[in-house]
Design a protein around this motif. Structure first.
Motif, short mmCIF file in Angstrom:
data_model
loop_
_atom_site.label_atom_id
_atom_site.label_comp_id
_atom_site.label_asym_id
_atom_site.label_seq_id
_atom_site.Cartn_x
_atom_site.Cartn_y
_atom_site.Cartn_z
N ALA A 68 -16.94 37.46 3.04
CA ALA A 68 -17.21 36.63 4.22
C ALA A 68 -16.44 37.12 5.44
O ALA A 68 -16.97 37.14 6.55
CB ALA A 68 -16.88 35.17 3.92
N ASP A 69 -15.18 37.53 5.24
CA ASP A 69 -14.38 37.97 6.39
C ASP A 69 -14.91 39.28 6.98
O ASP A 69 -14.89 39.49 8.19
CB ASP A 69 -12.90 38.10 6.02
N VAL A 70 -15.43 40.16 6.13
CA VAL A 70 -16.00 41.43 6.61
C VAL A 70 -17.24 41.15 7.43
O VAL A 70 -17.41 41.67 8.54
CB VAL A 70 -16.32 42.37 5.42
N ASN A 76 -18.91 39.20 14.78
CA ASN A 76 -18.12 38.94 15.98
C ASN A 76 -17.93 40.18 16.85
O ASN A 76 -17.43 40.08 17.97
CB ASN A 76 -16.76 38.35 15.61
N SER A 77 -18.33 41.34 16.35
CA SER A 77 -18.17 42.57 17.13
C SER A 77 -19.22 42.69 18.24
O SER A 77 -19.16 43.59 19.05
CB SER A 77 -18.21 43.80 16.23
N GLY A 78 -20.18 41.78 18.26
CA GLY A 78 -21.13 41.74 19.36
C GLY A 78 -22.53 42.15 18.98
O GLY A 78 -22.81 42.52 17.83
#
Length: 98
Positions: A68-70, A76-78
Motif C-alpha cells: 500500500a505504501d509503494v 502521490n508522485s503526480g
C-alpha cells in the motif's frame, strides 16, 4: 442527480425536467435530428469521431499486488504515474527469449 443547493444550476426544473424511462427510450442520436431538421447532407458533413483510434499494441489489463505504501507513493508522485511505473518495469524486465 444531487440535491446539493450549491449545484442548483444542474437540478431539474420546469424547463429542463429530469428524464424518465420513456424519455430515454424515445431518445435519438443528434445526427438523426440534424438530418431531420437540416437534411441528410448536413448530417453526413458532421465528423464521425467515434472515439480514439485503436493502437497497434494495446495495453493489457492485469492485477498487480503492491504494498500500500509503494502504491501511495507512486500515486502521490503526480499525473502520469502509471506511465512512469510502466517505463520502470520495462527497464527492469528480463530479456526476451528469441
Amino acid at each position: 442527480m444531487t440535491d446539493d443547493p450549491a449545484n442548483a444550476a444542474s437540478l431539474p426544473d420546469e424547463q429542463s425536467p429530469e428524464w424518465t424511462e420513456a424519455d430515454f427510450a424515445a431518445a435519438r442520436p443528434a445526427r438523426d435530428l440534424i438530418a431531420d431538421v437540416f437534411g441528410a447532407a448536413a448530417a453526413a458533413a458532421l465528423p464521425n469521431r467515434g472515439g480514439r483510434p485503436p493502437k497497434a499494441r494495446r495495453k493489457a489489463v492485469t492485477t498487480l499486488r503492491l504494498d500500500a505504501d509503494v502504491l501511495e507513493r507512486w500515486q502521490n508522485s503526480g499525473k502520469g504515474w502509471q506511465t512512469r511505473v510502466n517505463l520502470l518495469l520495462r527497464a527492469y524486465a528480463p530479456p526476451q527469449n528469441e
